[in-house]
Design a protein around this motif. Structure first.
Motif, PDB file in Angstrom:
ATOM      1  N   CYS A  68       0.899  -1.077  -0.016  1.00  0.00           N
ATOM      2  CA  CYS A  68      -0.138   0.002  -0.054  1.00  0.00           C
ATOM      3  C   CYS A  68       1.040   1.181  -0.062  1.00  0.00           C
ATOM      4  N   ILE A  69       0.754   1.924  -1.162  1.00  0.00           N
ATOM      5  CA  ILE A  69       1.675   3.304  -1.188  1.00  0.00           C
ATOM      6  C   ILE A  69       0.734   4.485  -1.065  1.00  0.00           C
ATOM      7  N   GLY A  70      -0.670   4.616  -0.787  1.00  0.00           N
ATOM      8  CA  GLY A  70      -1.219   5.588  -0.665  1.00  0.00           C
ATOM      9  C   GLY A  70      -2.841   5.177  -0.299  1.00  0.00           C
ATOM     10  N   THR A  71      -3.572   6.474  -0.318  1.00  0.00           N
ATOM     11  CA  THR A  71      -4.884   6.323  -0.006  1.00  0.00           C
ATOM     12  C   THR A  71      -5.762   7.442  -0.684  1.00  0.00           C
ATOM     13  N   VAL A  72      -6.712   7.067  -1.291  1.00  0.00           N
ATOM     14  CA  VAL A  72      -7.507   8.197  -2.016  1.00  0.00           C
ATOM     15  C   VAL A  72      -8.988   8.052  -1.426  1.00  0.00           C
ATOM     16  N   ARG A  73      -9.519   9.387  -1.106  1.00  0.00           N
ATOM     17  CA  ARG A  73     -10.791   9.376  -0.498  1.00  0.00           C
ATOM     18  C   ARG A  73     -11.818  10.174  -1.548  1.00  0.00           C
ATOM     19  N   GLU A  74     -13.032   9.742  -1.307  1.00  0.00           N
ATOM     20  CA  GLU A  74     -14.170  10.006  -2.125  1.00  0.00           C
ATOM     21  C   GLU A  74     -14.277  11.688  -2.067  1.00  0.00           C
ATOM     22  N   GLU A  75     -14.062  12.161  -0.884  1.00  0.00           N
ATOM     23  CA  GLU A  75     -14.213  13.894  -0.641  1.00  0.00           C
ATOM     24  C   GLU A  75     -13.074  14.314  -1.501  1.00  0.00           C
ATOM     25  N   GLU A  76     -11.908  13.903  -1.707  1.00  0.00           N
ATOM     26  CA  GLU A  76     -10.833  14.565  -2.394  1.00  0.00           C
ATOM     27  C   GLU A  76     -11.132  14.607  -3.890  1.00  0.00           C
ATOM     28  N   ILE A  77     -11.663  13.271  -4.362  1.00  0.00           N
ATOM     29  CA  ILE A  77     -11.818  13.249  -5.726  1.00  0.00           C
ATOM     30  C   ILE A  77     -12.958  14.072  -6.266  1.00  0.00           C
ATOM     31  N   LEU A  78     -14.024  14.152  -5.170  1.00  0.00           N
ATOM     32  CA  LEU A  78     -15.241  15.019  -5.611  1.00  0.00           C
ATOM     33  C   LEU A  78     -14.839  16.654  -5.520  1.00  0.00           C
ATOM     34  N   ASN A  79     -13.915  16.938  -4.653  1.00  0.00           N
ATOM     35  CA  ASN A  79     -13.416  18.458  -4.531  1.00  0.00           C
ATOM     36  C   ASN A  79     -12.708  18.506  -6.031  1.00  0.00           C
ATOM     37  N   LEU A  80     -11.747  17.543  -6.184  1.00  0.00           N
ATOM     38  CA  LEU A  80     -11.061  17.669  -7.727  1.00  0.00           C
ATOM     39  C   LEU A  80     -12.123  18.042  -8.872  1.00  0.00           C
ATOM     40  N   ALA A  81     -12.797  17.235  -8.747  1.00  0.00           N
ATOM     41  CA  ALA A  81     -14.166  17.418  -9.845  1.00  0.00           C
ATOM     42  C   ALA A  81     -14.774  18.447  -9.736  1.00  0.00           C
ATOM     43  N   LEU A  82     -14.957  19.057  -8.573  1.00  0.00           N
ATOM     44  CA  LEU A  82     -15.552  20.330  -8.465  1.00  0.00           C
ATOM     45  C   LEU A  82     -14.820  21.605  -9.144  1.00  0.00           C
ATOM     46  N   ARG A  83     -13.595  21.330  -8.940  1.00  0.00           N
ATOM     47  CA  ARG A  83     -12.678  22.470  -9.580  1.00  0.00           C
ATOM     48  C   ARG A  83     -12.317  22.475 -10.765  1.00  0.00           C
ATOM     49  N   GLY A  84     -13.042  21.452 -11.667  1.00  0.00           N
ATOM     50  CA  GLY A  84     -12.737  21.139 -13.039  1.00  0.00           C
ATOM     51  C   GLY A  84     -11.564  20.381 -13.524  1.00  0.00           C
ATOM     52  N   THR A  85     -11.228  19.593 -12.623  1.00  0.00           N
ATOM     53  CA  THR A  85     -10.234  18.413 -13.005  1.00  0.00           C
ATOM     54  C   THR A  85     -10.567  17.639 -13.549  1.00  0.00           C
ATOM     55  N   ASP A  86      -9.911  17.135 -14.684  1.00  0.00           N
ATOM     56  CA  ASP A  86     -10.412  16.052 -15.701  1.00  0.00           C
ATOM     57  C   ASP A  86      -9.928  14.698 -14.927  1.00  0.00           C
ATOM     58  N   LEU A  87     -10.855  14.209 -14.307  1.00  0.00           N
ATOM     59  CA  LEU A  87     -10.684  12.875 -13.285  1.00  0.00           C
ATOM     60  C   LEU A  87     -10.411  11.727 -14.511  1.00  0.00           C
ATOM     61  N   LYS A  88     -10.732  11.737 -15.700  1.00  0.00           N
ATOM     62  CA  LYS A  88     -10.286  10.647 -16.443  1.00  0.00           C
ATOM     63  C   LYS A  88      -8.737  10.756 -16.917  1.00  0.00           C
ATOM     64  N   ALA A  89      -8.173  11.804 -16.862  1.00  0.00           N
ATOM     65  CA  ALA A  89      -6.637  12.176 -17.154  1.00  0.00           C
ATOM     66  C   ALA A  89      -5.859  12.092 -15.830  1.00  0.00           C
ATOM     67  N   LEU A  90      -6.213  12.440 -14.480  1.00  0.00           N
ATOM     68  CA  LEU A  90      -5.823  12.509 -13.586  1.00  0.00           C
ATOM     69  C   LEU A  90      -5.341  11.111 -12.998  1.00  0.00           C
ATOM     70  N   VAL A  91      -4.178  10.508 -12.793  1.00  0.00           N
ATOM     71  CA  VAL A  91      -3.979   9.294 -12.200  1.00  0.00           C
ATOM     72  C   VAL A  91      -3.672   9.483 -10.599  1.00  0.00           C
ATOM     73  N   LEU A  92      -4.082   8.308  -9.947  1.00  0.00           N
ATOM     74  CA  LEU A  92      -4.116   8.250  -8.526  1.00  0.00           C
ATOM     75  C   LEU A  92      -2.522   8.752  -7.878  1.00  0.00           C
ATOM     76  N   ARG A  93      -1.608   8.398  -8.750  1.00  0.00           N
ATOM     77  CA  ARG A  93      -0.350   8.546  -8.002  1.00  0.00           C
ATOM     78  C   ARG A  93      -0.347  10.252  -7.889  1.00  0.00           C
ATOM     79  N   GLU A  94      -1.073  11.022  -8.513  1.00  0.00           N
ATOM     80  CA  GLU A  94      -0.913  12.581  -8.655  1.00  0.00           C
ATOM     81  C   GLU A  94      -1.885  12.925  -7.454  1.00  0.00           C
TER      82      GLU A  94
END
Length: 159
Positions: A68-94
């Motif tokens: 396990c090298i990291g964790t992603v949480r739904e609120e973080e992804i939702l915040n990124l989406a609300l800021r206009g981040t392209d979730l299809k292009a963004l990889v979890l490592r970033e």
């Protein structure tokens, strides 16, 4: 002395002789066939969000080379989406955060409870054989309910 402070700083031990492994066993008994849902560092954030939606989970451990090298949480992804981040292009490592705390099966419930109530929404438990299981406060509640239902008292192991 402040009882709450003493408990939080682990000067008091619980009367329950239960381990993280016991909580995992109960989870597997109550939810047979369940498995750890995980992502890889190269997966798109959109894929991770779909995994969380499909499995109704709020955090997802990110693995690479069976660690396990990291964790992603739904609120973080939702915040990124609300800021206009392209979730299809963004990889979890970033966008991932630090990994969840990892415990072994012999970790006492006191330590598990402390981590879940003070430091992390979930923990990983390393199982014999190298697999992992995730535990949350919900799993602790199920364990306490199980002990209460079975009348095992406050000091006996639930196994």
């Amino acid at each position: 002395y402040n009882d709450d402070w003493m408990r939080r700083h682990q000067y008091w031990e619980t009367e329950l002789h239960v381990t993280a492994g016991d909580v995992v066993l109960l989870k597997h008994k109550r939810h047979p066939g369940s498995r750890l849902i995980q992502a890889t560092a190269g997966q798109a954030a959109m894929e991770a969000l779909r995994l969380m939606q499909d499995h109704e989970i709020s955090q997802l451990p990110v693995f690479e080379n069976q660690s396990c090298i990291g964790t992603v949480r739904e609120e973080e992804i939702l915040n990124l989406a609300l800021r206009g981040t392209d979730l299809k292009a963004l990889v979890l490592r970033e966008c991932m955060r630090e990994p969840l705390p990892t415990l072994d099966t012999q970790t006492p419930i006191d330590r598990l409870t402390f981590l879940l109530t003070n430091q992390s929404p979930a923990v990983l438990v390393r199982l014999p054989g190298g697999d992992y299981e995730i535990l949350t406060k919900y799993d602790l509640i199920e364990m306490i309910a199980s002990l209460t239902e079975s009348g095992t008292g406050s000091s006996r192991n639930p196994s």
